[in-house]
Design an enzyme around this catalytic site. Structure first.
Site: not given
Ligand SMILES: NC(=O)c1ccc[n+]([C@@H]2O[C@H](COP(=O)([O-])OP(=O)(O)OC[C@H]3O[C@@H](n4cnc5c(N)ncnc54)[C@H](O)[C@@H]3O)[C@@H](O)[C@H]2O)c1
Length: 268
Positions: A143, A156
């Protein structure tokens, strides 16, 4: 011809957000894909939208047994494993440490680090025997918070610096057989939720007004969509195209590393 023709990938947390975008891109590029997903509703969504193109395993990536089951089912369904890509992540609400409730802090730390860091270690552990066999690769999700302040609160941010550590150490440990890299997305409207210990159970972005411009602090002035980030994962997963690349993290954040002091981009 797809960039991932003939490849088999296991994608953890592929049920929504950036993971879901990446599942779609991998399928379009010819990969056979298994997904380990915690939410039964999102698992059902994947099955109905993608049908036989994906093998969906319901389970919790913070448990070694569930990761092992997902790896077994992937190899059972598709015969091998070429790439592990990890997405599970939760947010700390960007609460300053001064304001974090002291009586909830220890639980919040354990909850967030279990999902954001421990799951990556356990998924990698479970996948390793098959990745060594195939000469495959791992891609962890970092991230902007893994590089710069103010992309999260201290929990985080620390968790994403820890994921950078996994990329560095495992890329060394597994060379020359398995490449290990990361992708570092910038802010993206997804279903990411906050830590339950702080009462932040709901998706974070659902509470953000739609007129907030997530891209305004980056030089390119762009807000990323899951599909934008997905191409970085496709490239890194391709052993043919990225065969010289290991131990690196590809930012898909609109250029935060060259953000200016006076204004984000020189032509603004
Ligand atoms: N959205 C943002 O702004 C952003 C920015 C930078 C990094 N990220 C990172 O991207 C990654 C994906 O996040 P996102 O924003 O797409 O969120 P999201 O919640 O839409 O997707 C995450 C997915 O992981 C699943 N999940 C959560 N815990 C789990 C577990 N213990 N076992 C199996 N599945 C599990 C959730 O149900 C979901 O489907 C994360 O690591 C997040 O930190 C997100």
């Amino acid at each position: 011809m797809g960039w991932l023709d003939g490849k088999v990938a296991l994608i953890t947390g592929g049920g929504s957000g950036i993971g879901r975008g990446t599942v779609g891109a991998f399928v379009n590029e010819g990969a056979r894909v298994a997904v380990l997903e915690f939410s039964p509703a999102k698992a059902a969504g994947l099955r109905s939208e993608l049908g036989a193109a994906v093998h969906v395993v319901e389970g919790d990536a913070t448990l070694l047994a569930d990761n092992e089951r997902a790896v077994e089912e992937t190899v059972g369904a598709f015969g091998k494993l070429d790439a592990l890509i990890t997405f599970p992540g939760i947010f700390d609400g960007q609460i300053p440490l001064l304001n974090m409730p002291g009586d909830k802090l220890s639980d919040a730390f354990d909850e967030l680090f279990a999902v954001n860091v421990k799951s990556d270690v356990l998924s990698a552990k479970a996948a390793l025997p098959h990745l060594l066999e195939s000469g495959g690769n791992i891609i962890f999700t970092v991230s902007n918070a893994g590089f710069y302040p103010d992309g999260g609160g201290c929990l985080y941010t620390a968790s994403k610096f820890a994921v950078r550590g996994l990329v560095t150490q495992l890329a060394y440990e597994l060379a020359p057989k398995v490449r290990v890299n990361g992708v570092s997305p910038g802010g993206t409207r997804t279903e990411i939720r906050g830590v339950r210990s702080f009462g932040l159970d709901e998706p974070i972005y659902a509470r953000m007004p739609p007129d907030v411009r997530l891209g305004q602090s980056n030089p390119l002035q762009l807000e990323g969509k899951p599909e934008d980030h997905a191409w970085a994962y496709v490239y890194l997963a391709s052993n043919e195209r990225a065969r010289l690349v290991t131990g690196t993290i590809l930012p898909t954040d609109g250029g935060l590393g060259v953000r200016g002091m006076r204004k984000p981009g020189g032509l603004l």
